[in-house]
Design a protein around this motif. Sequence first.
Motif, PDB file in Angstrom:
ATOM      1  N   GLY A  34       0.801  -1.231   0.000  1.00  9.16           N
ATOM      2  CA  GLY A  34       0.000   0.000   0.000  1.00  9.16           C
ATOM      3  C   GLY A  34       0.825   1.268   0.000  1.00  9.16           C
ATOM      4  O   GLY A  34       0.280   2.369  -0.056  1.00  9.16           O
ATOM      5  N   CYS A  35       2.144   1.156   0.058  1.00  6.99           N
ATOM      6  CA  CYS A  35       3.022   2.344   0.086  1.00  6.99           C
ATOM      7  C   CYS A  35       2.863   3.129  -1.214  1.00  6.99           C
ATOM      8  O   CYS A  35       2.742   2.557  -2.301  1.00  6.99           O
ATOM      9  N   GLY A  36       2.906   4.451  -1.101  1.00  3.47           N
ATOM     10  CA  GLY A  36       2.724   5.298  -2.278  1.00  3.47           C
ATOM     11  C   GLY A  36       3.966   5.424  -3.154  1.00  3.47           C
ATOM     12  O   GLY A  36       3.880   5.912  -4.284  1.00  3.47           O
ATOM     13  N   HIS A 216       1.316   4.874   5.823  1.00  8.57           N
ATOM     14  CA  HIS A 216       0.258   4.444   6.758  1.00  8.57           C
ATOM     15  C   HIS A 216       0.839   3.613   7.894  1.00  8.57           C
ATOM     16  O   HIS A 216       0.302   3.569   8.981  1.00  8.57           O
ATOM     17  N   THR A 217       2.004   2.963   7.597  1.00  8.81           N
ATOM     18  CA  THR A 217       2.623   2.088   8.604  1.00  8.81           C
ATOM     19  C   THR A 217       3.039   2.879   9.841  1.00  8.81           C
ATOM     20  O   THR A 217       2.829   2.435  10.965  1.00  8.81           O
ATOM     21  N   TYR A 218       3.627   4.052   9.644  1.00 14.59           N
ATOM     22  CA  TYR A 218       4.054   4.851  10.800  1.00 14.59           C
ATOM     23  C   TYR A 218       3.231   6.131  10.954  1.00 14.59           C
ATOM     24  O   TYR A 218       2.561   6.320  11.946  1.00 14.59           O
ATOM     25  N   PHE A 219       3.278   7.010   9.942  1.00 12.72           N
ATOM     26  CA  PHE A 219       2.580   8.292  10.109  1.00 12.72           C
ATOM     27  C   PHE A 219       1.076   8.062  10.283  1.00 12.72           C
ATOM     28  O   PHE A 219       0.441   8.654  11.156  1.00 12.72           O
ATOM     29  N   GLY A 226      -5.660   6.104   9.494  1.00 12.09           N
ATOM     30  CA  GLY A 226      -6.226   4.944   8.807  1.00 12.09           C
ATOM     31  C   GLY A 226      -5.232   4.238   7.918  1.00 12.09           C
ATOM     32  O   GLY A 226      -4.023   4.460   7.997  1.00 12.09           O
ATOM     33  N   ASP A 227      -5.775   3.375   7.045  1.00 17.80           N
ATOM     34  CA  ASP A 227      -4.907   2.560   6.204  1.00 17.80           C
ATOM     35  C   ASP A 227      -4.483   3.327   4.945  1.00 17.80           C
ATOM     36  O   ASP A 227      -4.776   4.517   4.792  1.00 17.80           O
TER      37      ASP A 227
END
Lengths: 286, 357
Positions: A34-36, A216-219, A226-227
């Motif tokens: 899901g990383c941008g 989403h994992t940290y920030f 949210g996710d």
Amino acid sequence: MTTTASTQAPKQKSDVILHYLRPGKKFPNVWCPGCGIGIVMGAFIRMVDKLGYDRDNVVMVSGIGCSSRMPVYMDFNSLHTTHGRALAFATGVKFAKPNMKVVVITGDGDALAIGGNHFIHACRRNIDITTILINNNIYGMTGGQGSPTTPSGANSTTTPFGNAEKHFDPCDLATAAGATYVARSSVYHVPQLEKVISNALEHKGFSLVEAISNCHTYFGRLNRKGDAVSMINSFKENAVPVGKYQKMSDEEKVGKFSIGLLSETEKTEFCDEYQKVVDAHRNDGK
Amino acid sequence: MAKVLMKGNEAIAEAALRAGANNYFCYPITPQTEVAEYMAKRMPEVGGVFLQGESEVAVGNMIFGAAATGKRVFTTSSSPGISLMQESISYMAGAQLPCVIVNIMRGGPGLGGILPAQSDYFQAVKGGGHGDYRLLVLAPSTVQEAVDLMILSFDLADKYRNPVMMIGDGMIGQMMEAVEFPDKDADPKPPDESWAATGAKDRKPRIIKSLFLDPVKLEENSWLLHEKYERMKKEEVRFELYKVKPENEFMIVSYGTMARICQTAIDELEEEGVSIGLFRPISLFPFPSTQILEEATKENVKALLTVEMSTAQMMEDVVMAVVGNRPVEFYGRCGGIVPTPEEVKEKILEMQKTYSK
């Protein structure tokens, strides 16, 4: 530096991305699902392909951090360097080989904290380098520490009670320091992101594209955002075209960010200017 | 106080607080970022200063600034970050500023990797920055020892007005062990501020500097520092012996976590009838050269082995210590690979064949 042989570009549109990757060698990648960052990489590849650059003539330079892993996965000449100093290395490459297309991939911690000095001086020189700064508001690789773009009041593992510091706007900084093409988009606004990346690559002089992205994992987790999908959706909600943004009041601007072409100016480029000095003073008969 | 189970990095952070070090500056880098994260939470609770700098270069100079005010200050980083601090470390040594720097070492050179190593020995012990200076260097082998040495480091930094570096390999930072802290009531010694820049009201200004353009003055300063380092050699040598006995045929010299692995190898070798002991330097500068020479030249000792997670760095000091009296061999792994007790055993058994002829 790794040099790769140029191969025939693929005919199938769906094969374009694969054509520029280093499959089998460097995958799986380090990015969280899901990383941008991958969205930015896809946009970049499509634009390089569309512009028809000879990839042997493209150098990707990066430092340390999640976004700085990107050149590892792409099959261009690549130079993976020290934390924050990719622009110094890139300046060396560009100055030695002014005809090459030099692209720096960096993140908010890499470019603006430890690399802040190199960043402003690359802008000031207006050297013909395209910098894509993926801003996810946090240090991802080391586990969620605050960065120079972590918003005031936001949580990170090193700002557990809310960030007491002010944050940077990288685009304002670049414009003020002398960059001649500055644009911002997000991983939600992919067609626009592609357009500004393409224009930045074609621009003569120092160009910056800030790509707002999600960690989403940290920030996200530390700030209840949210996710991945909800964070990317929030970019849709909070991004404002620059023309409209400029007319908004300070109150209306809270939580929003401008997207689009933020500044474009024409100034002499550094390598060209230096060449003029050489042309005027060369006396070795060559 | 009761024992608590803590990760090495967090224990180091808490120990610094117990030593009254309420000023901490840092920059994220694996494998020590937990110190920063722990401090970000704890410092506001004790009214202390936590600041994540924009780079290790900035952090090094923030420490200089805080140290110059006479306050107890420290930072933690890992190998590439420590390299970036070398300029300010040299300046602090030159200006005689006390501070504590922790290096949780990872493999190098260059970007290297993120796994444990001991490859910054030369940088720490021989001076990573420029000029005639030394750091007082301590190397813990357990989390408890990291706590004890951390507290001691601040006292030593104040005693000598010199930066103290504690070096631990990545394992010291990452592993969890039971630790005991000194009582909260045991107030740390207030640092001596008689030299510090605290505001010159009603007294002569104090000047903290490493700049001496007059060569006579610079030489004076260099000899003054040298005298300090000589005093450290007399007063601050620390080491531990494990199973060192008169009948020993071999002696391992090893420090940090590596020494613990060697202890296991020694226990197993003992069962197989090999007479061997361990000399573990705790202070790497000052190096326990005299003591190593003394143990190495005992009648039955045939040879020494240094075991390191680097390519024979401390070995040079061991060779200098024994001044040709005994052969010194080396076994090491690097790049984040940790030697196993079996590898150490194998090396000793090989040496036994060579030297028992």
